[in-house]
Design a protein around this motif. Sequence first.
Motif, PDB file in Angstrom:
ATOM      1  N   ASP A  14       0.854  -1.182  -0.108  1.00  0.00           N
ATOM      2  CA  ASP A  14       0.057   0.044   0.142  1.00  0.00           C
ATOM      3  C   ASP A  14       0.915   1.400   0.049  1.00  0.00           C
ATOM      4  O   ASP A  14       0.435   2.091  -0.527  1.00  0.00           O
ATOM      5  N   ARG A  15       1.889   1.275   0.715  1.00  0.00           N
ATOM      6  CA  ARG A  15       2.770   2.346   0.941  1.00  0.00           C
ATOM      7  C   ARG A  15       3.493   2.596  -0.742  1.00  0.00           C
ATOM      8  O   ARG A  15       3.505   3.598  -0.850  1.00  0.00           O
ATOM      9  N   ALA A  16       4.014   1.603  -1.057  1.00  0.00           N
ATOM     10  CA  ALA A  16       4.574   1.547  -2.547  1.00  0.00           C
ATOM     11  C   ALA A  16       3.155   2.403  -3.440  1.00  0.00           C
ATOM     12  O   ALA A  16       3.791   3.297  -4.287  1.00  0.00           O
ATOM     13  N   TYR A  17       2.308   1.762  -3.507  1.00  0.00           N
ATOM     14  CA  TYR A  17       1.283   2.210  -4.353  1.00  0.00           C
ATOM     15  C   TYR A  17       1.028   3.626  -4.006  1.00  0.00           C
ATOM     16  O   TYR A  17       0.740   4.615  -4.872  1.00  0.00           O
ATOM     17  N   GLU A  18       0.843   4.094  -3.004  1.00  0.00           N
ATOM     18  CA  GLU A  18       0.785   5.561  -2.476  1.00  0.00           C
ATOM     19  C   GLU A  18       1.639   6.417  -3.039  1.00  0.00           C
ATOM     20  O   GLU A  18       1.413   7.647  -3.772  1.00  0.00           O
ATOM     21  N   ALA A  19       3.077   6.133  -2.684  1.00  0.00           N
ATOM     22  CA  ALA A  19       4.185   6.937  -3.152  1.00  0.00           C
ATOM     23  C   ALA A  19       4.284   6.974  -4.806  1.00  0.00           C
ATOM     24  O   ALA A  19       4.356   8.023  -5.285  1.00  0.00           O
ATOM     25  N   ILE A  20       4.027   5.860  -5.429  1.00  0.00           N
ATOM     26  CA  ILE A  20       4.225   6.118  -6.874  1.00  0.00           C
ATOM     27  C   ILE A  20       2.741   6.580  -7.572  1.00  0.00           C
ATOM     28  O   ILE A  20       3.216   7.715  -8.350  1.00  0.00           O
ATOM     29  N   ARG A  21       1.984   6.355  -6.902  1.00  0.00           N
ATOM     30  CA  ARG A  21       0.431   7.136  -7.344  1.00  0.00           C
ATOM     31  C   ARG A  21       0.529   8.619  -7.117  1.00  0.00           C
ATOM     32  O   ARG A  21       0.439   9.611  -8.254  1.00  0.00           O
ATOM     33  N   ASP A  22       1.085   9.028  -5.946  1.00  0.00           N
ATOM     34  CA  ASP A  22       1.231  10.711  -5.713  1.00  0.00           C
ATOM     35  C   ASP A  22       2.318  11.073  -6.708  1.00  0.00           C
ATOM     36  O   ASP A  22       2.207  12.354  -7.131  1.00  0.00           O
ATOM     37  N   ALA A  23       3.253  10.338  -6.909  1.00  0.00           N
ATOM     38  CA  ALA A  23       4.228  11.034  -7.719  1.00  0.00           C
ATOM     39  C   ALA A  23       4.006  11.260  -9.335  1.00  0.00           C
ATOM     40  O   ALA A  23       4.269  12.159 -10.130  1.00  0.00           O
ATOM     41  N   ILE A  24       2.891  10.350  -9.717  1.00  0.00           N
ATOM     42  CA  ILE A  24       2.271  10.371 -11.123  1.00  0.00           C
ATOM     43  C   ILE A  24       1.677  11.483 -11.093  1.00  0.00           C
ATOM     44  O   ILE A  24       1.421  12.332 -11.930  1.00  0.00           O
ATOM     45  N   VAL A  25       0.584  11.637 -10.147  1.00  0.00           N
ATOM     46  CA  VAL A  25      -0.432  12.709  -9.901  1.00  0.00           C
ATOM     47  C   VAL A  25       0.098  13.944 -10.081  1.00  0.00           C
ATOM     48  O   VAL A  25      -0.164  14.942 -10.593  1.00  0.00           O
ATOM     49  N   ALA A  26       1.289  14.117  -9.239  1.00  0.00           N
ATOM     50  CA  ALA A  26       2.153  15.552  -8.915  1.00  0.00           C
ATOM     51  C   ALA A  26       2.964  15.762 -10.233  1.00  0.00           C
ATOM     52  O   ALA A  26       3.432  16.817 -10.518  1.00  0.00           O
ATOM     53  N   GLY A  27       2.929  14.806 -11.269  1.00  0.00           N
ATOM     54  CA  GLY A  27       3.898  15.049 -12.371  1.00  0.00           C
ATOM     55  C   GLY A  27       5.266  14.656 -12.280  1.00  0.00           C
ATOM     56  O   GLY A  27       6.325  15.049 -13.180  1.00  0.00           O
ATOM     57  N   GLU A  28       5.723  14.321 -11.187  1.00  0.00           N
ATOM     58  CA  GLU A  28       6.947  13.930 -10.655  1.00  0.00           C
ATOM     59  C   GLU A  28       7.416  12.881 -11.719  1.00  0.00           C
ATOM     60  O   GLU A  28       8.607  12.409 -12.080  1.00  0.00           O
ATOM     61  N   ILE A  29       6.685  11.537 -12.069  1.00  0.00           N
ATOM     62  CA  ILE A  29       6.781  10.700 -13.130  1.00  0.00           C
ATOM     63  C   ILE A  29       5.788  11.360 -13.968  1.00  0.00           C
ATOM     64  O   ILE A  29       4.281  11.338 -14.063  1.00  0.00           O
ATOM     65  N   GLU A  30       6.198  11.840 -15.150  1.00  0.00           N
ATOM     66  CA  GLU A  30       5.481  12.637 -16.340  1.00  0.00           C
ATOM     67  C   GLU A  30       4.791  11.713 -17.200  1.00  0.00           C
ATOM     68  O   GLU A  30       5.132  10.496 -17.280  1.00  0.00           O
ATOM     69  N   PRO A  31       3.689  12.211 -17.725  1.00  0.00           N
ATOM     70  CA  PRO A  31       2.893  11.139 -18.702  1.00  0.00           C
ATOM     71  C   PRO A  31       3.984  10.511 -19.963  1.00  0.00           C
ATOM     72  O   PRO A  31       4.902  11.407 -20.239  1.00  0.00           O
ATOM     73  N   GLY A  32       3.935   9.172 -20.169  1.00  0.00           N
ATOM     74  CA  GLY A  32       4.768   8.607 -20.926  1.00  0.00           C
ATOM     75  C   GLY A  32       6.235   8.072 -20.368  1.00  0.00           C
ATOM     76  O   GLY A  32       6.877   7.332 -21.197  1.00  0.00           O
ATOM     77  N   ALA A  33       6.486   8.506 -19.280  1.00  0.00           N
ATOM     78  CA  ALA A  33       7.759   8.335 -18.702  1.00  0.00           C
ATOM     79  C   ALA A  33       7.822   6.825 -18.309  1.00  0.00           C
ATOM     80  O   ALA A  33       6.717   6.409 -17.590  1.00  0.00           O
ATOM     81  N   VAL A  34       8.948   6.014 -18.719  1.00  0.00           N
ATOM     82  CA  VAL A  34       9.081   4.581 -18.360  1.00  0.00           C
ATOM     83  C   VAL A  34       9.224   4.591 -16.742  1.00  0.00           C
ATOM     84  O   VAL A  34      10.470   5.224 -16.479  1.00  0.00           O
ATOM     85  N   VAL A  35       8.725   3.422 -16.072  1.00  0.00           N
ATOM     86  CA  VAL A  35       9.095   3.342 -14.521  1.00  0.00           C
ATOM     87  C   VAL A  35       9.609   1.841 -14.575  1.00  0.00           C
ATOM     88  O   VAL A  35       9.116   1.004 -15.500  1.00  0.00           O
TER      89      VAL A  35
END
Length: 213
Positions: A14-35
Motif C-alpha cells: 500500500d505504501r509503495a502504491y501511494e508513493a508511486i501514485r502521488d508521484a504520477i499525480v504530481a507530475g514527478e513521473i511525467e505522462p509517458g515516462a517509463v518506470v
Amino acid sequence: MEAIRPVPRTLLRDRAYEAIRDAIVAGEIEPGAVVRDAELAERLGLSRAPVREAFSRLVDEGLLESKPQSYTRATPLVTADVRDAAAVVGAMHELVARVGVPRLGAADITAMRAANERFAAAVAAGDVDAALRADDELHDVLVRVSGNRAAGATVARYTPLIRRLERRRFGEGGSCRSAGLHERLIEACTAGDVDEAVRVTAEIWRGLEELAD
C-alpha cells in the motif's frame, strides 16, 4: 522526486502504491515516462515485490500502462478518460450527498467549513497541493458519513486521474474550483437541504468534466 522516498516496512504494498501514485499525480513521473521496478524499489527502500504489486494496481486504475516484456510507463493524459472519471466520481458524490446530508452532525459541518477555509487559503497562496488536499477533506466528510463503502472505493480509485489534470491546468495558470461553490454546499448541508446539496455537488463535478475540455 519528493514523493519517492523510503517508507516504513509495514503495509509495503500500500505504501509503495501511494508513493508511486502521488508521484504520477504530481507530475514527478511525467505522462509517458517509463518506470522500472528495480529503480523505484531502491528509491523507496523496498524489495521489488511490493513495487510490482503497486504497478499492477496502478495499471488497473489507469495511471500506468504495461506491455509484457517491454515496458511499464505512466499513461498519457487523455481528456476523454478524465471526463469519464469525473462523471463517475461526480455521480458517487451526488449519491453520498443524498444519503449523507441527513446524517451530518454539527462536528461534520465544522469539519467541512474548516476544510473550505484551508482550501480558500491555499488557492490564494497558489498552493495547489494544499488546495486539492483540502478539497478532498471537505468532500470526504460526506463520503464517510454516508457509510457507502462502494462509493468511497470508487471515488478513491478514479479521483487521481482527475487530480493529475487539475494539477497540470493549475500549473499552467488555470483557475482552481471555487470556494464559493463549497460554501453553497456547506450551507445546503447545514440546512439539511438534500436536493440543493445534490445540485451543488453536480455543479462542482460538472465543472471538472468541463476542465477536461
